[in-house]
Scaffold this motif. Structure first.
Motif, PDB file in Angstrom:
ATOM      1  N   HIS A 190     -20.094 -82.505  49.008  1.00 38.95           N
ATOM      2  CA  HIS A 190     -19.489 -83.798  49.329  1.00 38.95           C
ATOM      3  C   HIS A 190     -19.450 -84.642  48.065  1.00 38.95           C
ATOM      4  O   HIS A 190     -20.436 -84.723  47.337  1.00 38.95           O
ATOM      5  N   SER A 191     -18.305 -85.269  47.847  1.00 40.00           N
ATOM      6  CA  SER A 191     -18.128 -86.129  46.684  1.00 40.00           C
ATOM      7  C   SER A 191     -17.526 -87.453  47.115  1.00 40.00           C
ATOM      8  O   SER A 191     -16.885 -87.541  48.160  1.00 40.00           O
ATOM      9  N   LEU A 192     -17.734 -88.456  46.305  1.00 42.63           N
ATOM     10  CA  LEU A 192     -17.086 -89.747  46.487  1.00 42.63           C
ATOM     11  C   LEU A 192     -16.059 -89.900  45.379  1.00 42.63           C
ATOM     12  O   LEU A 192     -16.274 -89.443  44.260  1.00 42.63           O
ATOM     13  N   PHE A 193     -14.954 -90.546  45.695  1.00 43.73           N
ATOM     14  CA  PHE A 193     -13.915 -90.758  44.704  1.00 43.73           C
ATOM     15  C   PHE A 193     -13.943 -92.214  44.252  1.00 43.73           C
ATOM     16  O   PHE A 193     -13.901 -93.131  45.062  1.00 43.73           O
ATOM     17  N   VAL A 194     -14.042 -92.418  42.963  1.00 46.75           N
ATOM     18  CA  VAL A 194     -13.895 -93.734  42.355  1.00 46.75           C
ATOM     19  C   VAL A 194     -12.834 -93.612  41.286  1.00 46.75           C
ATOM     20  O   VAL A 194     -12.440 -92.506  40.925  1.00 46.75           O
ATOM     21  N   LYS A 195     -12.382 -94.718  40.768  1.00 47.08           N
ATOM     22  CA  LYS A 195     -11.263 -94.695  39.839  1.00 47.08           C
ATOM     23  C   LYS A 195     -11.495 -93.753  38.660  1.00 47.08           C
ATOM     24  O   LYS A 195     -10.594 -93.072  38.204  1.00 47.08           O
ATOM     25  N   LYS A 196     -12.731 -93.680  38.201  1.00 45.94           N
ATOM     26  CA  LYS A 196     -13.022 -92.818  37.047  1.00 45.94           C
ATOM     27  C   LYS A 196     -13.077 -91.338  37.414  1.00 45.94           C
ATOM     28  O   LYS A 196     -13.183 -90.485  36.549  1.00 45.94           O
ATOM     29  N   GLY A 197     -13.026 -91.012  38.689  1.00 45.56           N
ATOM     30  CA  GLY A 197     -13.050 -89.621  39.120  1.00 45.56           C
ATOM     31  C   GLY A 197     -13.954 -89.428  40.315  1.00 45.56           C
ATOM     32  O   GLY A 197     -14.303 -90.372  41.009  1.00 45.56           O
ATOM     33  N   THR A 198     -14.342 -88.188  40.548  1.00 45.20           N
ATOM     34  CA  THR A 198     -15.193 -87.883  41.693  1.00 45.20           C
ATOM     35  C   THR A 198     -16.653 -87.845  41.264  1.00 45.20           C
ATOM     36  O   THR A 198     -16.975 -87.536  40.125  1.00 45.20           O
ATOM     37  N   THR A 199     -17.521 -88.161  42.212  1.00 39.93           N
ATOM     38  CA  THR A 199     -18.962 -88.138  41.992  1.00 39.93           C
ATOM     39  C   THR A 199     -19.590 -87.292  43.083  1.00 39.93           C
ATOM     40  O   THR A 199     -19.453 -87.602  44.263  1.00 39.93           O
ATOM     41  N   LEU A 200     -20.260 -86.228  42.694  1.00 39.68           N
ATOM     42  CA  LEU A 200     -20.928 -85.344  43.640  1.00 39.68           C
ATOM     43  C   LEU A 200     -22.142 -86.053  44.220  1.00 39.68           C
ATOM     44  O   LEU A 200     -22.993 -86.549  43.488  1.00 39.68           O
ATOM     45  N   VAL A 201     -22.227 -86.144  45.553  1.00 40.13           N
ATOM     46  CA  VAL A 201     -23.359 -86.815  46.192  1.00 40.13           C
ATOM     47  C   VAL A 201     -24.168 -85.889  47.106  1.00 40.13           C
ATOM     48  O   VAL A 201     -25.298 -86.212  47.451  1.00 40.13           O
ATOM     49  N   LEU A 202     -23.608 -84.769  47.511  1.00 38.12           N
ATOM     50  CA  LEU A 202     -24.335 -83.784  48.307  1.00 38.12           C
ATOM     51  C   LEU A 202     -23.944 -82.418  47.757  1.00 38.12           C
ATOM     52  O   LEU A 202     -22.780 -82.021  47.830  1.00 38.12           O
ATOM     53  N   ASP A 203     -24.917 -81.718  47.161  1.00 36.87           N
ATOM     54  CA  ASP A 203     -24.580 -80.452  46.515  1.00 36.87           C
ATOM     55  C   ASP A 203     -24.550 -79.288  47.504  1.00 36.87           C
ATOM     56  O   ASP A 203     -24.814 -79.459  48.694  1.00 36.87           O
TER      57      ASP A 203
END
Length: 92
Positions: free
Chosen positions: A40-53
């Motif tokens: 699971h990842s979150l999307f922010v303007k700078k790109g995606t951020t992995l939050v659940l591996d």
């Protein structure tokens, strides 16, 4: 040859329908192994951020960094890929 990914709850019914439509035998082969790990990842303007591996570990630092970037206006409002709009930080 017909391949699917993800869960197909009525695979046998689907196979029977395809078989009767094509007037041929259809074999269903399935596995419980997931060849591509779910993350699971979150999307922010700078790109995606992995939050659940893929090991189902919650990555608190990544989540907090994404929330902080959102609060500081460094990105678009954070939305989970699950499309949850009532609580943009909820992951289902």
């Amino acid at each position: 040859l017909f391949l699917t990914c993800g869960k197909v709850p009525n695979a046998m019914e689907f196979a029977e329908w395809v078989g009767s439509s094509r007037q041929s035998k259809v074999y269903v082969i399935s596995t419980l192994k997931r060849p591509v790990p779910l993350e699971h990842s979150l999307f922010v303007k700078k790109g995606t951020t992995l939050v659940l591996d893929s090991s189902k570990r919650w990555l608190s630092k990544n989540f907090n960094d994404a929330v902080k970037a959102d609060a500081e206006g460094q990105g678009n409002p954070v939305r989970s890929f699950s499309g949850c709009d009532s609580n943009p930080y909820a992951l289902l």
